[in-house]
Design a protein around this motif. Structure first.
Motif, PDB file in Angstrom:
ATOM      1  N   ALA A 115       5.341  16.728  -6.528  1.00  0.00           N
ATOM      2  CA  ALA A 115       5.162  15.363  -6.040  1.00  0.00           C
ATOM      3  C   ALA A 115       4.225  15.322  -4.837  1.00  0.00           C
ATOM      4  N   PHE A 116       4.376  16.276  -3.895  1.00  0.00           N
ATOM      5  CA  PHE A 116       3.465  16.321  -2.749  1.00  0.00           C
ATOM      6  C   PHE A 116       2.024  16.519  -3.200  1.00  0.00           C
ATOM      7  N   ALA A 117       1.819  17.327  -4.226  1.00  0.00           N
ATOM      8  CA  ALA A 117       0.459  17.560  -4.737  1.00  0.00           C
ATOM      9  C   ALA A 117      -0.133  16.282  -5.327  1.00  0.00           C
ATOM     10  N   LEU A 118       0.710  15.407  -5.853  1.00  0.00           N
ATOM     11  CA  LEU A 118       0.249  14.154  -6.456  1.00  0.00           C
ATOM     12  C   LEU A 118       0.103  13.023  -5.443  1.00  0.00           C
ATOM     13  N   ALA A 119       0.734  13.147  -4.297  1.00  0.00           N
ATOM     14  CA  ALA A 119       0.760  12.073  -3.304  1.00  0.00           C
ATOM     15  C   ALA A 119      -0.640  11.766  -2.783  1.00  0.00           C
ATOM     16  N   THR A 120      -0.936  10.480  -2.662  1.00  0.00           N
ATOM     17  CA  THR A 120      -2.232  10.047  -2.136  1.00  0.00           C
ATOM     18  C   THR A 120      -2.106   9.299  -0.812  1.00  0.00           C
ATOM     19  N   GLY A 121      -0.893   9.100  -0.333  1.00  0.00           N
ATOM     20  CA  GLY A 121      -0.688   8.374   0.913  1.00  0.00           C
ATOM     21  C   GLY A 121      -1.047   9.202   2.131  1.00  0.00           C
ATOM     22  N   LYS A 122      -1.416   8.508   3.208  1.00  0.00           N
ATOM     23  CA  LYS A 122      -1.659   9.178   4.493  1.00  0.00           C
ATOM     24  C   LYS A 122      -0.354   9.769   5.006  1.00  0.00           C
ATOM     25  N   TRP A 123       0.740   9.090   4.755  1.00  0.00           N
ATOM     26  CA  TRP A 123       2.070   9.500   5.192  1.00  0.00           C
ATOM     27  C   TRP A 123       2.933   9.727   3.969  1.00  0.00           C
ATOM     28  N   CYS A 124       3.970  10.525   4.149  1.00  0.00           N
ATOM     29  CA  CYS A 124       4.855  10.837   3.033  1.00  0.00           C
ATOM     30  C   CYS A 124       6.299  10.843   3.511  1.00  0.00           C
ATOM     31  N   ILE A 125       7.170  10.340   2.681  1.00  0.00           N
ATOM     32  CA  ILE A 125       8.595  10.336   2.982  1.00  0.00           C
ATOM     33  C   ILE A 125       9.333  10.899   1.777  1.00  0.00           C
ATOM     34  N   CYS A 126      10.361  11.704   2.025  1.00  0.00           N
ATOM     35  CA  CYS A 126      11.208  12.234   0.953  1.00  0.00           C
ATOM     36  C   CYS A 126      12.489  11.434   0.908  1.00  0.00           C
ATOM     37  N   LEU A 127      12.858  11.058  -0.284  1.00  0.00           N
ATOM     38  CA  LEU A 127      14.082  10.302  -0.501  1.00  0.00           C
ATOM     39  C   LEU A 127      14.789  10.947  -1.678  1.00  0.00           C
ATOM     40  N   ASP A 128      16.061  11.245  -1.525  1.00  0.00           N
ATOM     41  CA  ASP A 128      16.821  11.780  -2.649  1.00  0.00           C
ATOM     42  C   ASP A 128      17.353  10.627  -3.483  1.00  0.00           C
ATOM     43  N   ALA A 129      17.724  10.908  -4.708  1.00  0.00           N
ATOM     44  CA  ALA A 129      18.192   9.879  -5.633  1.00  0.00           C
ATOM     45  C   ALA A 129      19.497   9.239  -5.184  1.00  0.00           C
ATOM     46  N   ASP A 188       7.035  -2.491 -11.752  1.00  0.00           N
ATOM     47  CA  ASP A 188       6.439  -2.327 -10.427  1.00  0.00           C
ATOM     48  C   ASP A 188       5.377  -1.226 -10.498  1.00  0.00           C
ATOM     49  N   LYS A 189       4.120  -1.623 -10.327  1.00  0.00           N
ATOM     50  CA  LYS A 189       3.000  -0.679 -10.465  1.00  0.00           C
ATOM     51  C   LYS A 189       2.991   0.397  -9.382  1.00  0.00           C
ATOM     52  N   ARG A 190       3.776   0.248  -8.322  1.00  0.00           N
ATOM     53  CA  ARG A 190       3.829   1.260  -7.269  1.00  0.00           C
ATOM     54  C   ARG A 190       4.587   2.516  -7.711  1.00  0.00           C
ATOM     55  N   PHE A 191       5.374   2.402  -8.783  1.00  0.00           N
ATOM     56  CA  PHE A 191       6.134   3.548  -9.286  1.00  0.00           C
ATOM     57  C   PHE A 191       5.258   4.422 -10.169  1.00  0.00           C
ATOM     58  N   VAL A 192       5.243   5.710  -9.884  1.00  0.00           N
ATOM     59  CA  VAL A 192       4.597   6.723 -10.710  1.00  0.00           C
ATOM     60  C   VAL A 192       5.741   7.622 -11.188  1.00  0.00           C
ATOM     61  N   VAL A 193       6.025   7.592 -12.478  1.00  0.00           N
ATOM     62  CA  VAL A 193       7.148   8.358 -13.013  1.00  0.00           C
ATOM     63  C   VAL A 193       6.625   9.501 -13.860  1.00  0.00           C
ATOM     64  N   ILE A 194       7.157  10.665 -13.599  1.00  0.00           N
ATOM     65  CA  ILE A 194       6.794  11.861 -14.358  1.00  0.00           C
ATOM     66  C   ILE A 194       8.083  12.482 -14.871  1.00  0.00           C
ATOM     67  N   HIS A 195       8.056  12.885 -16.134  1.00  0.00           N
ATOM     68  CA  HIS A 195       9.194  13.587 -16.730  1.00  0.00           C
ATOM     69  C   HIS A 195       8.761  15.037 -16.945  1.00  0.00           C
ATOM     70  N   GLN A 196       9.603  15.961 -16.542  1.00  0.00           N
ATOM     71  CA  GLN A 196       9.287  17.377 -16.707  1.00  0.00           C
ATOM     72  C   GLN A 196      10.533  18.137 -17.143  1.00  0.00           C
ATOM     73  N   LYS A 197      10.301  19.342 -17.638  1.00  0.00           N
ATOM     74  CA  LYS A 197      11.423  20.222 -17.954  1.00  0.00           C
ATOM     75  C   LYS A 197      12.067  20.642 -16.639  1.00  0.00           C
ATOM     76  N   ALA A 203       0.852  -1.195   0.000  1.00  0.00           N
ATOM     77  CA  ALA A 203       0.000   0.000   0.000  1.00  0.00           C
ATOM     78  C   ALA A 203       0.885   1.241   0.000  1.00  0.00           C
ATOM     79  N   ALA A 204       1.805   1.284  -0.968  1.00  0.00           N
ATOM     80  CA  ALA A 204       2.761   2.385  -1.088  1.00  0.00           C
ATOM     81  C   ALA A 204       2.800   2.832  -2.536  1.00  0.00           C
ATOM     82  N   GLU A 205       3.138   4.094  -2.725  1.00  0.00           N
ATOM     83  CA  GLU A 205       3.389   4.608  -4.067  1.00  0.00           C
ATOM     84  C   GLU A 205       4.718   5.335  -4.054  1.00  0.00           C
ATOM     85  N   PHE A 206       5.435   5.239  -5.152  1.00  0.00           N
ATOM     86  CA  PHE A 206       6.739   5.867  -5.284  1.00  0.00           C
ATOM     87  C   PHE A 206       6.640   6.894  -6.404  1.00  0.00           C
ATOM     88  N   ILE A 207       6.564   8.152  -6.023  1.00  0.00           N
ATOM     89  CA  ILE A 207       6.422   9.234  -7.003  1.00  0.00           C
ATOM     90  C   ILE A 207       7.817   9.725  -7.354  1.00  0.00           C
TER      91      ILE A 207
END
Length: 172
Positions: free
Chosen positions: A75-89, A55-64, A30-34
């Protein structure tokens, strides 16, 4: 959705696969990876797409290119989870059940912020040590927003920052 993991990406191909692999290996379903590719001109976008393909949990967006702050806000605007975590690459989750445990702890203690340590990897041990020198060890709990801010900013009791904090923030 229990938890959303936000990963801004910009020209991170040398670290990115290791980072995304730790997400892919998470047992919590029950996780999504934006993952937002912020105009990379290396192989970062292709690496993101490869993980999304398996992996269907990955939501990938390409932007300028827009910068890390704008990318995280999107990404926060797109997040649907009750909780959110930030991870750098260039960060990794330490083991495959960490998201499951973080969600259980956050729900059990009904907290707004959980702060965890992180695993760093980089070019040399000296660079990693220099990066981590600002961090302070701390354990405990603080139950007032004022006291949390006081501990972070006035007393420097708790280190803080978007980069370098594997934590969960409660979204309104």
């Amino acid at each position: 959705m229990d938890i959303s993991v936000i990963v801004p990406v910009h020209n991170s191909e040398i670290y990115l696969e290791a980072c995304l692999k730790t997400l892919h290996e998470q047992t919590h379903q029950a996780a999504e990876f934006i993952v937002i590719d912020d105009g990379s001109d290396d192989k970062s976008g292709a690496i993101c797409d490869a993980f999304a393909a398996v992996d269907k949990r990955f939501v990938v967006i390409h932007q300028k290119p827009a910068g890390t702050l704008v990318t995280r806000k999107r990404a926060f605007a797109l997040a649907t989870g009750k909780w959110c975590i930030c991870l750098d690459a260039d960060d990794k989750l330490p083991f495959n059940r960490v998201l499951e445990i973080e969600v259980k702890l956050a729900n059990h203690h009904d907290v707004d912020i959980l702060r965890f340590d992180m695993e760093c990897f980089g070019a040399t041990p000296e660079k990693i040590k220099n990066y981590l020198n600002f961090r302070k060890e701390w354990q405990g709990s603080i139950h007032s927003p004022y006291l949390i801010l006081d501990a972070i900013y006035n007393k420097a009791q708790i280190g803080w920052g978007m980069a370098g904090v594997s934590g969960i923030l409660c979204l309104p």
